[in-house]
Design a protein around this motif. Structure first.
Motif, mmCIF file in Angstrom:
data_model
loop_
_atom_site.group_PDB
_atom_site.id
_atom_site.type_symbol
_atom_site.label_atom_id
_atom_site.label_comp_id
_atom_site.label_asym_id
_atom_site.label_seq_id
_atom_site.Cartn_x
_atom_site.Cartn_y
_atom_site.Cartn_z
ATOM 1 N N ALA A 389 31.066 45.985 36.188
ATOM 2 C CA ALA A 389 31.195 47.268 36.888
ATOM 3 C C ALA A 389 30.955 48.432 35.927
ATOM 4 N N SER A 390 31.402 48.273 34.686
ATOM 5 C CA SER A 390 31.211 49.337 33.699
ATOM 6 C C SER A 390 29.767 49.454 33.232
ATOM 7 N N ARG A 391 28.963 48.420 33.436
ATOM 8 C CA ARG A 391 27.570 48.444 32.983
ATOM 9 C C ARG A 391 26.596 48.901 34.061
ATOM 10 N N ILE A 392 27.032 48.973 35.311
ATOM 11 C CA ILE A 392 26.127 49.341 36.405
ATOM 12 C C ILE A 392 25.853 50.846 36.355
ATOM 13 N N PRO A 393 24.602 51.263 36.197
ATOM 14 C CA PRO A 393 24.292 52.700 36.181
ATOM 15 C C PRO A 393 24.559 53.350 37.536
ATOM 16 N N ASP A 394 24.810 54.636 37.512
ATOM 17 C CA ASP A 394 25.120 55.363 38.746
ATOM 18 C C ASP A 394 23.959 55.349 39.732
ATOM 19 N N HIS A 395 22.720 55.232 39.237
ATOM 20 C CA HIS A 395 21.566 55.318 40.137
ATOM 21 C C HIS A 395 21.233 53.990 40.803
ATOM 22 N N PHE A 396 21.950 52.906 40.452
ATOM 23 C CA PHE A 396 21.699 51.631 41.122
ATOM 24 C C PHE A 396 22.138 51.729 42.586
ATOM 25 N N VAL A 397 21.285 51.222 43.468
ATOM 26 C CA VAL A 397 21.634 51.151 44.888
ATOM 27 C C VAL A 397 22.384 49.858 45.184
ATOM 28 N N LEU A 398 21.959 48.766 44.558
ATOM 29 C CA LEU A 398 22.606 47.468 44.747
ATOM 30 C C LEU A 398 22.501 46.675 43.448
ATOM 31 N N PRO A 399 23.653 46.273 42.907
ATOM 32 C CA PRO A 399 24.991 46.613 43.380
ATOM 33 C C PRO A 399 25.451 47.953 42.810
ATOM 34 N N THR A 400 26.430 48.550 43.439
ATOM 35 C CA THR A 400 27.124 49.686 42.850
ATOM 36 C C THR A 400 28.308 49.157 42.063
ATOM 37 N N ALA A 401 28.871 49.995 41.219
ATOM 38 C CA ALA A 401 30.009 49.554 40.409
ATOM 39 C C ALA A 401 31.161 49.094 41.286
ATOM 40 N N ASN A 402 31.409 49.787 42.376
ATOM 41 C CA ASN A 402 32.520 49.407 43.256
ATOM 42 C C ASN A 402 32.301 48.054 43.908
ATOM 43 N N GLN A 403 31.069 47.714 44.184
ATOM 44 C CA GLN A 403 30.767 46.444 44.843
ATOM 45 C C GLN A 403 30.973 45.247 43.920
ATOM 46 N N VAL A 404 31.071 45.480 42.619
ATOM 47 C CA VAL A 404 31.237 44.379 41.676
ATOM 48 C C VAL A 404 32.691 43.910 41.607
ATOM 49 N N ILE A 405 33.632 44.762 41.972
ATOM 50 C CA ILE A 405 35.054 44.406 41.913
ATOM 51 C C ILE A 405 35.438 43.632 43.173
ATOM 52 N N PRO A 406 35.962 42.399 43.038
ATOM 53 C CA PRO A 406 36.298 41.602 44.223
ATOM 54 C C PRO A 406 37.629 42.023 44.835
ATOM 55 N N PRO A 407 37.855 41.676 46.085
ATOM 56 C CA PRO A 407 39.176 41.930 46.685
ATOM 57 C C PRO A 407 40.221 40.994 46.102
ATOM 58 N N ALA A 408 41.487 41.297 46.355
ATOM 59 C CA ALA A 408 42.584 40.481 45.819
ATOM 60 C C ALA A 408 42.502 39.042 46.309
ATOM 61 N N THR A 409 41.932 38.842 47.491
ATOM 62 C CA THR A 409 41.850 37.490 48.046
ATOM 63 C C THR A 409 40.940 36.578 47.229
ATOM 64 N N TYR A 410 40.083 37.171 46.401
ATOM 65 C CA TYR A 410 39.222 36.343 45.544
ATOM 66 C C TYR A 410 40.074 35.422 44.677
ATOM 67 N N TYR A 411 41.190 35.942 44.174
ATOM 68 C CA TYR A 411 42.004 35.198 43.213
ATOM 69 C C TYR A 411 42.954 34.199 43.868
ATOM 70 N N THR A 412 43.090 34.260 45.177
ATOM 71 C CA THR A 412 44.008 33.349 45.863
ATOM 72 C C THR A 412 43.298 32.158 46.501
ATOM 73 N N GLN A 413 41.966 32.175 46.544
ATOM 74 C CA GLN A 413 41.240 31.047 47.132
ATOM 75 C C GLN A 413 41.372 29.819 46.240
ATOM 76 N N ASP A 414 41.292 28.650 46.845
ATOM 77 C CA ASP A 414 41.547 27.394 46.141
ATOM 78 C C ASP A 414 40.644 27.202 44.935
ATOM 79 N N SER A 415 39.404 27.659 45.032
ATOM 80 C CA SER A 415 38.465 27.429 43.946
ATOM 81 C C SER A 415 38.697 28.341 42.743
ATOM 82 N N VAL A 416 39.565 29.339 42.895
ATOM 83 C CA VAL A 416 39.819 30.291 41.808
ATOM 84 C C VAL A 416 41.267 30.267 41.351
ATOM 85 N N ALA A 417 42.207 30.164 42.272
ATOM 86 C CA ALA A 417 43.629 30.204 41.920
ATOM 87 C C ALA A 417 43.962 29.121 40.893
#
Length: 506
Positions: A389-417
């Motif tokens: 997220a810190s490396r994505i330039p402001d002018h990128f359309v996809l992905p944006t820095a905000n789109q790189v951060i996953p929701p909290a549910t990412y860490y609770t799924q079986d394949s990640v928890a």
């Protein structure tokens, strides 16, 4: 291979430099700038760091990301062209820089510059680690000794090379900060000696874990993590070993002026990467890959990988319109003139997230007693998203820095928890570490060779197996045959792509 004739000439020229006595060179060459380079370590250092870092990237994209099944390449993924010419380029170019580092060390010793010497020793250890991990037994104790009339160096076992590197890194940690000179020309850490100490100790932890199938690393690993005052390590991605590129000509990321045909025509994200990232709804998919051309302007981007080991990628899944090129962060200017960035991507020598996964595995297996495996693991995973997220330039359309951060549910799924049996937990560490090593030189390949995760299947048109080492350069047989033969004996098997290196044990 492209530029074969050029590579042959370069390889032969480097061989002559490596194995010829150069005692008359300094007398013949009267260039005043070159004379300064022979007495001023600050003039030697920038080119060493830049050229080795750039080569780290080039080798990663051309070969190592392919054999670790992160990038599919139409011309390399069958492994039919893993020729000695390609290994020549990696082998000799790195030894050439080791010679420069030996000069830097000698100058530093003459002038009492312990900080410069420590920096050079860390870079030297990093280079030797890459060479031995990819070849096995290599010239080490006699390498770069042409000035001592050792033109045909003996090979050392990988066990001996690793022991030597570990000793060098411990010495570097002691030297760094013991004198007060400012390290000029340090384009990696901008003269911050604490960064080099952290890099040195991170490399020690990497090497200790890598050889853990052969030697118990517990005492040395705990010594490091248990005493951060003496043995500091990375505490965030702010102090990881990553070269920051600039926007001025000659100092951009090497891919920025790269060949667009290599990028857009022959290379793709792999189906292995696609499958793993999609299974976790992982937002790094949009970082590592471009949307398929067929979906790019539809408002619903799709991502499609290509398996390694097929001869014609146009025969896969409807052709290029349904394939994803490598992510925009590393795209050449020719590919995306209005979007490509000269300096958004870094060349990573060792990352904070890799260190955290090393500590997670070491804690899970009982090699260290400090911290918890889950904390280290989650630190490594979370930092990946924060870093990108810190490396994505402001002018990128996809992905944006905000789109790189996953929701909290990412860490609770079986394949990640961080749950399940110990092997379940280790496999989660291994997958996340493999993902974190995207385009980090040969590290993803070394990681995969050691742990076998994720599962990689040879493609239908490949040689039928995944290579586990490089071939020795052909010129070693021509110029250094006796020592080459001894090196093959130390390797413990024939000089081919299927003979594992010393630490690669089942």
């Amino acid at each position: 291979m492209k530029n074969i004739l050029s590579n042959i000439l370069i390889g032969l020229g480097t061989v002559l430099l490596l194995f010829s006595c150069t005692k008359d060179f300094e007398e013949i060459n009267t260039n005043p700038n070159q004379a300064d380079r022979l007495t001023n370590p600050g003039l030697l250092l920038p080119s060493i760091i830049r050229e080795t870092s750039n080569r780290n990237w080039d080798n990663s994209f051309d070969r190592f990301a392919v054999v670790s099944d992160q990038v599919a390449n139409q011309f390399a993924s069958t492994f039919l062209d893993w020729t000695r010419l390609d290994s020549d380029r990696f082998f000799w170019s790195n030894y050439d820089k080791i010679k420069d580092l030996d000069k830097l060390i000698a100058i530093s010793e003459e002038q009492g510059l312990a900080n410069y010497k420590g920096v050079a020793m860390v870079m030297r250890a990093w280079l030797f680690q890459g060479i031995t991990d990819n070849f096995g037994a290599i010239p080490y104790t006699e390498a770069g000794k042409a000035q001592d009339d050792i033109n045909f160096p003996q090979y050392d076992s990988q066990e001996m090379v690793y022991a030597g590197i570990l000793s060098e890194l411990e010495t570097a940690n002691e030297l760094l900060g013991s004198t007060s000179e400012v390290v000029v020309g340090d384009i990696l850490y901008n003269g911050d000696i604490s960064g080099w100490k952290k890099f040195a100790n991170g490399l020690r932890l990497r090497i200790l874990l890598r050889q853990s199938g052969r030697k118990d690393p517990s005492a040395e690993m705990q010594q490091i993590v248990g005493n951060p005052t003496v043995y500091p390590i990375f505490t965030s991605d702010e102090d990881q070993a990553a070269l920051q590129y600039l926007t001025d000509l000659g100092n951009e990321h090497p891919s920025f002026r790269g060949n667009v045909s290599d990028w857009a025509s022959s290379s793709r994200l792999t189906t292995t990467m696609e499958t793993i990232l999609k299974s976790m709804d992982d937002p790094r998919l949009a970082v590592f890959a471009m949307p398929t051309p067929a979906s790019a302007n539809t408002g619903t981007p799709e991502y499609g990988g290509v398996p390694n080991g097929i001869q014609d990628i146009e025969q896969w899944n409807g052709g290029s319109a349904n394939h994803s090129a490598i992510g925009l962060l590393w795209a050449p200017q020719q590919f995306a003139p209005d979007m490509a960035s000269e300096n958004a991507a870094q060349s990573i020598l060792m990352s904070y997230s890799e260190l955290q996964f090393i500590l997670a595995e070491a804690r899970e297996l009982g090699y260290i007693t400090s911290g918890t495996a889950e904390t280290y693991y989650l630190n490594g995973v979370r930092n990946q998203f924060d870093y990108y997220a810190s490396r994505i330039p402001d002018h990128f359309v996809l992905p944006t820095a905000n789109q790189v951060i996953p929701p909290a549910t990412y860490y609770t799924q079986d394949s990640v928890a961080y749950t399940g049996t110990q092997q379940d937990k280790l496999n989660k560490i291994y997958v996340q570490k493999w993902l974190s090593l995207f385009l980090v030189g040969s590290e993803a390949w070394s990681h995969w060779r050691r742990v076998g995760v994720p599962e990689i299947t040879p493609g239908p048109n490949s040689v039928g197996y995944i290579p586990v080492r490089y071939l020795y350069p052909a010129d070693e047989q021509r110029l250094n045959l006796e020592n080459y033969n001894e090196g093959v004996k130390l390797l413990g098997g024939p000089d081919d792509l299927t003979t594992p290196v010393w630490w690669d044990v089942d």
